[in-house]
Write a protein that holds these residues in place. Structure first.
Motif, PDB file in Angstrom:
ATOM      1  N   ASP A 430       0.876  -1.261  -0.026  1.00 49.03           N
ATOM      2  CA  ASP A 430      -0.182  -0.052   0.016  1.00 49.03           C
ATOM      3  C   ASP A 430       0.894   1.191   0.047  1.00 49.03           C
ATOM      4  OD1 ASP A 430      -2.069  -1.798   0.136  1.00 49.03           O
ATOM      5  OD2 ASP A 430      -2.413  -1.445   2.087  1.00 49.03           O
ATOM      6  N   LYS A 431       2.130   1.062   0.489  1.00 44.45           N
ATOM      7  CA  LYS A 431       2.959   2.279   0.610  1.00 44.45           C
ATOM      8  C   LYS A 431       3.988   2.207  -0.325  1.00 44.45           C
ATOM      9  CE  LYS A 431       0.820   4.814   3.792  1.00 44.45           C
ATOM     10  NZ  LYS A 431       0.283   5.857   3.244  1.00 44.45           N
ATOM     11  N   LEU A 432       3.794   1.393  -1.385  1.00 42.30           N
ATOM     12  CA  LEU A 432       4.888   1.141  -2.476  1.00 42.30           C
ATOM     13  C   LEU A 432       6.130   0.641  -1.754  1.00 42.30           C
ATOM     14  CD1 LEU A 432       4.063   3.999  -4.958  1.00 42.30           C
ATOM     15  CD2 LEU A 432       2.819   1.869  -4.694  1.00 42.30           C
ATOM     16  N   VAL A 434       8.062   1.480   0.901  1.00 38.95           N
ATOM     17  CA  VAL A 434       8.796   2.420   0.926  1.00 38.95           C
ATOM     18  C   VAL A 434       9.979   1.884   1.869  1.00 38.95           C
ATOM     19  CG1 VAL A 434       7.603   4.407   0.498  1.00 38.95           C
ATOM     20  CG2 VAL A 434       7.301   3.429   2.782  1.00 38.95           C
ATOM     21  N   ARG A 466       2.719  -3.198  -6.939  1.00 43.50           N
ATOM     22  CA  ARG A 466       3.083  -2.682  -8.084  1.00 43.50           C
ATOM     23  C   ARG A 466       4.455  -1.678  -8.080  1.00 43.50           C
ATOM     24  NH1 ARG A 466       0.827   2.981  -8.639  1.00 43.50           N
ATOM     25  NH2 ARG A 466      -0.078   3.493  -6.474  1.00 43.50           N
ATOM     26  N   ALA A 470       9.339   2.413  -3.635  1.00 38.41           N
ATOM     27  CA  ALA A 470       9.289   4.039  -4.048  1.00 38.41           C
ATOM     28  C   ALA A 470      10.377   4.798  -3.277  1.00 38.41           C
ATOM     29  CB  ALA A 470       8.050   4.360  -4.121  1.00 38.41           C
ATOM     30  N   ALA A 472      13.057   5.872   0.082  1.00 36.92           N
ATOM     31  CA  ALA A 472      12.930   6.026   1.444  1.00 36.92           C
ATOM     32  C   ALA A 472      11.521   6.686   1.641  1.00 36.92           C
ATOM     33  CB  ALA A 472      14.135   6.978   2.003  1.00 36.92           C
ATOM     34  N   ASP A 473      11.033   6.233   3.066  1.00 37.39           N
ATOM     35  CA  ASP A 473      10.013   6.845   3.536  1.00 37.39           C
ATOM     36  C   ASP A 473      10.007   8.455   3.634  1.00 37.39           C
ATOM     37  OD1 ASP A 473       7.537   7.628   4.740  1.00 37.39           O
ATOM     38  OD2 ASP A 473       7.471   5.808   6.089  1.00 37.39           O
ATOM     39  N   ILE A 474       9.400   9.056   3.174  1.00 39.26           N
ATOM     40  CA  ILE A 474       9.598  10.623   2.928  1.00 39.26           C
ATOM     41  C   ILE A 474       9.103  11.139   4.308  1.00 39.26           C
ATOM     42  CG2 ILE A 474       8.915  12.631   2.012  1.00 39.26           C
ATOM     43  CD1 ILE A 474       8.818  11.104  -0.762  1.00 39.26           C
ATOM     44  N   PRO A 539      14.709  10.572  -7.626  1.00 39.81           N
ATOM     45  CA  PRO A 539      14.095  11.640  -7.472  1.00 39.81           C
ATOM     46  C   PRO A 539      14.381  12.649  -6.170  1.00 39.81           C
ATOM     47  CG  PRO A 539      12.642   9.780  -6.571  1.00 39.81           C
ATOM     48  CD  PRO A 539      13.959   9.436  -7.012  1.00 39.81           C
TER      49      PRO A 539
END
Ligand code: COA
Length: 666
Positions: A430-432, A434, A466, A470, A472-474, A539
């Motif tokens: 759910d949190k890609l 992270v 999916r 994504a 590190a957890d921002i 990014p």
């Protein structure tokens, strides 16, 4: 003679199949009455049988008796009535013409003893229809040998509508006495098992060439290089004969096998190009009947989709199982023995590739082609609904998995032990997925937990859902102090170094987004395989920060200063295809083929000597960071260590003895 009370058999038809079938029966000790329409044909058949027996005898071990003794059991005649008068069993192998076969069976029926069982070697005509020409419908059965009968182990035994259980049992036992492997086809479906599966693959190959512009040689190359099939579909069509293949497809489709014809086949046959036998088909040969294997380079065809090519065959497997035509075991046995497919058969392929991926490939094929035969079978859909996705879910579609597939749950990752691989699955879909310091520590713990497990030769890191990861957890960056961040980065660095220092190869299976820390994990792995829809990038710049888990260093090492700066200074995402061009990933495959491709790497790496893999990895990783003298000196030392292993001795000996090495990891 045999415990079945079968002593004498008739083989009607002494052509390609008939003479081979007669040979097989004679080798097993049966008296054989071999019949054909002329003495010439029979003489020729006897010569071919003698030739074949002599070859078998030269190979050693296969013949228990002398060639002359075996030959003495074969009696020839041109009359059906003579051939069948004192027999217990009959196999018909005349040309594939229903009327011709029926006439012969009718005549044989009048002269053969009532107890004799009649079998037809047909591959295209319904057994039920043929049996109706006789008065012994319950003692009538299909017995389909593969070409050439003396070498091919498989026999498809097909029940007609009236065939009795006793007839099936006797034929199964008889097949075993012939030293062949029987599979029972419970319903008289066109093409039985082998041809149905085979032509699903052939026809999809043909569609890819005609509709997608795939090159014939590339497709054959993929079949050999990626799927490990003994021959590509077009090579095999040439080998079987294009006219014969066309005939089989037509016969099958006329009887309800849902398929679209292959225009390439029709075109070549109309030009008299029949394959090997005429000297040209899809490929050119030196002359008629002179087979030369098409030259294929080892790296050819790697960009094509293996799951798409096999998905229609898996759909066929599902249909055969759902319709009760045959058991999964028998279908697997058929493709292994009848087609020399690798793997443990189609069910193993399906479970390795993932049933969800097969359904995905079929759904795409269905909508791209509009063809009904590609509609995913309800059985496959139900497996997906039940979560029976294959090895990855620990529950196969077509089979349950033994307890060797084991799941260990951590907070943020899942470890799947699936020898010879272990899969670390980043598991916060759910949190890609992270990255947090905790996830980094769990990756390290998971790696360590299988490090001493000798069953595990390769570790795979992938993401659930999916994304691969994504980044590190921002959230952790909000109001963070420099010291907190310094420590967080330490977790990330020790995790990526752990991967680099790990004593087994680590593969990143990049299934979706690999951004920031995600790409940094992947770049620390030894091999990266990406799904074609994956997006990659660093990014961080957009958040006012810079990569902190090795991105500024490893991206430069994998690509170059220019590309690394382009990606890090702009923070842009790039496609898997671009990542391949930049040297960030080793392979890009369609999404539904990712698991299959990764399993291929797993199998390949697992076949290598594990200690030597470790030494090679160390020599490369250490040397990349060291001045060359130091690196070369290290390489020389590690070479010395490598030669001290038992595996090195085994590898060298196996080469000299011209056999496959058996590495034990010592
Ligand atoms: N940190 C924290 N949460 C993140 C995250 C990250 N790096 N990346 C994704 N998520 C969360 C989203 O906030 C969202 O949570 P929510 O459902 O509670 O709102 C969830 O994951 C799904 O992401 P979402 O943005 O809705 O998916 P998307 O498909 O629209 O976009 C991305 C996907 C990856 C493009 C986008 O999430 C993104 O840009 N993420 C940040 C990537 C990044 O900068 N990484 C480097 C960090 S140093």
């Amino acid at each position: 003679m045999s415990s079945l009370g079968i002593k004498r058999v008739a083989v009607l038809g002494a052509g390609t199949m008939g003479h081979g079938i007669a040979e097989v029966f004679a080798m097993a000790g049966f008296e054989v009455n071999l019949m054909d329409i002329s003495d010439d044909i029979l003489r020729n058949a006897l010569n071919r049988i003698r030739d074949s027996l002599e070859r078998l005898s030269r190979r050693g071990g296969e013949l228990r008796e002398s060639v002359d003794l075996i030959m003495s059991r074969i009696h020839t005649t041109t009359k059906v009535s003579d051939a069948v008068k004192d027999i217990d069993f009959l196999v018909e192998a005349v040309p594939e013409n229903a009327d011709l076969k029926k006439n012969i069976f009718r005549e044989a029926d009048q002269h053969a003893p009532p107890h004799a069982i009649f079998a037809s070697n047909t591959s295209t005509i319904p057994i039920t229809e043929l049996s109706e020409a006789t008065s012994r419908r319950e003692r009538f059965i299909g017995m389909h040998f593969m070409n050439p009968p003396p070498l091919m182990k498989l026999v498809e035994i097909t029940r007609g509508k009236y065939t009795s259980d006793e007839t099936v049992n006797i034929t199964v036992q008889l097949t075993r006495i012939l030293n062949k492997e029987p599979v029972v086809v419970n319903k008289d479906v066109p093409g039985f098992i082998v041809n149905r599966v085979l032509f699903r693959v052939m026809l999809e190959a043909c569609r890819e060439v005609t509709q997608e512009g795939v090159k014939i040689i590339d497709l054959d190359a993929m079949a050999r290089n990626v799927l490990g099939l003994p021959m590509g579909p077009f090579e095999l069509l040439d080998y079987i004969g294009l006219d014969t293949s066309l005939f089989i497809v037509k016969a099958m489709t006329e009887r309800g096998f849902k398929a679209h014809p292959c225009p390439l086949l029709e075109d070549l046959v109309s030009k008299g190009k029949l394959g090997v036998k005429s000297g040209e088909g899809f490929y050119k040969y030196p002359g008629p009947g002179q087979y030369v294997k098409p030259r294929i380079l080892p790296e050819q065809g790697l960009e094509l989709d293996p799951v798409k090519l096999m998905a229609p065959a898996i759909n066929e497997l599902a249909w055969l199982v759902r319709e009760g035509v045959a058991t999964v075991d028998d279908i697997d046995k058929s493709v292994k023995l009848g087609l020399n497919y690798p793997w443990g058969g189609l069910s193993e392929f399906a479970d390795e590739a993932g049933i969800d991926n097969i359904v995905d490939a079929l759904t795409q094929l269905r909508s791209a082609s509009g063809w009904e035969e590609y509609e995913p079978d309800p059985l496959l859909i139900s497996y997906v609904k039940e979560g029976r996705l294959g090895r990855k879910s620990g529950r196969g579609g077509f089979r349950e998995y033994p307890p060797e597939v084991e799941f260990r749950k951590y907070d943020e990752v899942m470890l799947r032990i699936d020898p010879p691989s272990a899969w670390i699955i980043l598991n916060k879909p759910d949190k890609l997925n992270v990255l947090t310091p905790r996830m980094a520590d769990e990756i390290v713990n998971a790696l360590r937990s299988v490090e001493d497990d000798p069953r595990i030769r390769v570790v795979v890191i992938t993401g659930s859902g999916r994304a691969f990861c994504a980044g590190a957890d921002i959230n952790q960056f909000q109001n963070a102090t420099p010291m907190q961040m310094f420590k967080a980065m330490r977790h990330y660095h020790s995790m990526t170094l752990e991967i680099e220092y790990y004593t087994k190869p680590v593969i990143a299976a990049i299934n979706g987004y690999a951004l920031g820390g995600g790409l940094e994990i992947a770049m620390a792995c030894d091999i990266r395989v990406a799904s074609e829809d994956a997006l990659m990038g660093q990014p961080e710049i957009n958040l006012g920060i810079i990569p902190g888990a090795g991105g500024t260093q490893r991206l430069t090492r994998l690509t170059n200063l220019g590309i690394s700066k382009e990606l890090i200074l702009t923070g842009k995402q790039v496609s898997a295809k671009a990542a391949l061009e930049y040297g960030i990933v080793n392979r890009v495959v369609p999404k539904h083929a990712l698991e299959y491709e990764v399993m291929r790497w797993v199998k390949e790496l697992a076949s290598k000597p594990p200690l030597t893999l470790m030494l090679a990895k160390y020599a490369i990783n250490y040397g990349y960071e060291a001045p060359i003298w130091s690196a070369l000196s290290n390489e020389a030392s590690l070479f010395g260590v490598a030669i001290s292993t038992k595996d090195a001795q085994e590898g060298v000996r196996a080469f000299l003895e011209k056999r496959r090495p058996r590495f034990t990891g010592e």
